[in-house]
Design a protein around this motif. Sequence first.
Motif, short mmCIF file in Angstrom:
data_model
loop_
_atom_site.label_atom_id
_atom_site.label_comp_id
_atom_site.label_asym_id
_atom_site.label_seq_id
_atom_site.Cartn_x
_atom_site.Cartn_y
_atom_site.Cartn_z
N LEU A 11 1.91 -4.54 0.72
CA LEU A 11 1.71 -5.12 -0.65
C LEU A 11 2.40 -5.72 -1.25
N LEU A 12 4.09 -4.98 -0.51
CA LEU A 12 5.38 -5.10 -0.16
C LEU A 12 5.31 -7.03 0.28
N HIS A 138 -2.16 -0.24 -15.48
CA HIS A 138 -2.26 -1.34 -14.28
C HIS A 138 -2.15 0.14 -13.04
N VAL A 139 -0.92 0.25 -12.82
CA VAL A 139 -0.62 1.85 -12.06
C VAL A 139 -1.52 2.96 -11.65
N LEU A 140 -1.79 2.76 -12.78
CA LEU A 140 -2.61 4.98 -13.24
C LEU A 140 -3.89 3.89 -12.81
N ARG A 141 -5.15 2.98 -13.11
CA ARG A 141 -5.61 1.97 -12.62
C ARG A 141 -5.36 2.03 -10.84
N VAL A 142 -4.91 1.14 -10.59
CA VAL A 142 -4.70 0.94 -8.71
C VAL A 142 -4.33 1.88 -7.78
N GLN A 164 5.07 9.88 -1.96
CA GLN A 164 4.66 9.45 -1.05
C GLN A 164 5.54 8.15 -0.62
N VAL A 165 5.57 7.14 -1.33
CA VAL A 165 6.16 5.69 -0.91
C VAL A 165 7.87 6.07 -0.91
N PRO A 166 8.35 5.31 0.07
CA PRO A 166 9.67 5.29 0.35
C PRO A 166 10.99 5.35 -0.71
N GLY A 167 12.28 6.10 -0.98
CA GLY A 167 12.82 5.89 -2.45
C GLY A 167 13.27 4.81 -2.10
N SER A 168 13.74 4.04 -0.76
CA SER A 168 14.52 2.72 -0.75
C SER A 168 13.18 1.34 -1.72
N LYS A 169 12.04 1.43 -1.93
CA LYS A 169 11.06 1.20 -2.33
C LYS A 169 9.93 0.69 -3.43
N LEU A 170 10.78 2.00 -4.17
CA LEU A 170 9.88 3.06 -5.12
C LEU A 170 9.87 1.32 -6.49
N THR A 171 10.63 0.57 -7.05
CA THR A 171 10.82 0.08 -7.99
C THR A 171 10.25 -1.58 -7.34
N ALA A 172 10.34 -1.79 -6.22
CA ALA A 172 9.50 -3.33 -5.71
C ALA A 172 8.18 -2.25 -5.93
N PHE A 173 7.60 -1.57 -4.98
CA PHE A 173 6.21 -0.83 -4.78
C PHE A 173 5.58 -0.59 -6.28
N ASN A 174 6.03 -0.67 -7.34
CA ASN A 174 5.56 -0.53 -8.68
C ASN A 174 5.89 -1.75 -8.89
N LEU A 175 6.60 -2.74 -8.74
CA LEU A 175 5.96 -3.67 -9.49
C LEU A 175 5.11 -4.66 -9.32
N ALA A 176 4.49 -4.53 -7.42
CA ALA A 176 3.82 -4.78 -6.62
C ALA A 176 2.70 -4.22 -7.42
N LEU A 177 2.47 -3.02 -7.57
CA LEU A 177 1.49 -2.68 -8.08
C LEU A 177 0.62 -2.90 -9.04
N ARG A 182 -2.95 -6.76 -12.22
CA ARG A 182 -3.36 -7.95 -12.69
C ARG A 182 -4.51 -8.92 -11.88
N GLU A 183 -3.48 -9.14 -11.02
CA GLU A 183 -4.33 -10.20 -10.29
C GLU A 183 -5.34 -9.94 -9.20
N THR A 184 -5.73 -8.89 -8.53
CA THR A 184 -6.61 -8.76 -7.38
C THR A 184 -7.53 -7.61 -7.83
N CYS A 185 -6.70 -5.80 -8.51
CA CYS A 185 -7.33 -4.69 -8.90
C CYS A 185 -7.68 -4.87 -10.51
#
Length: 207
Positions: A11-12, A138-142, A164-177, A182-185
């Motif tokens: 996703l990132l 979106h996060v809940l659904r996806v 489950q997600v690496p701590g340094s990637k949480l915010t970026a993963f959240n926003l990407a999710l 919005r765009e795909t799922c």
Amino acid sequence: MADAKKIAKLLLKKYPDPEIALNFSNPLELLVATILSARCTDARVNEITKNLFKKYRKAEDYARADIKSFEAEIKPAGFYKNKAKMIIECCKKIVRDYNGKVPDTLEALTTLPGVGRKTANAVLGSAFGKQAIAVDTHVLRVSNRLGIARSGNPDIIEQELVRQVPGSKLTAFNLALILHGRETCTALKPKCHGCVLYKECEWQEKI
């Protein structure tokens, strides 16, 4: 359960620099915008805050606002009476207890009127640069479709993703999710064909 680390990596790669869709220039603006965004599109909130942020620059400005005038200014956001009350009361507490500055911890933010974990984490992640998961629709659904969470409870989903997600990637993963949702799922007619997460996704209804 699906491989959250692999999903995060894919996703990132698709969204290398994801950003929150709400316009803001400081923590207070994002806090206000996030409260306004409940059951309202980010695009509409951005239209409202374009003028709102010129008039209200400090927590003190909101705290002293005339409730009726403020309601009229945010009316297009919907549920404006409740939102106006929450924002004004929230800013009164910021002025009274935090010297007019938005606090930068989850514990402090969630003591503010109208601020739950989702809003607090959104502010922490995007305004303060901390690692946090804000669970919106979106996060809940996806996350449930993908199989990296198995709950309808936002707090439990937050805990599952943090685990489950690496701590340094949480915010970026959240926003990407959120962007992926919005765009795909999407809620209706998700674009499963061509989705970068198709092979990892455990949703039984994917096409």
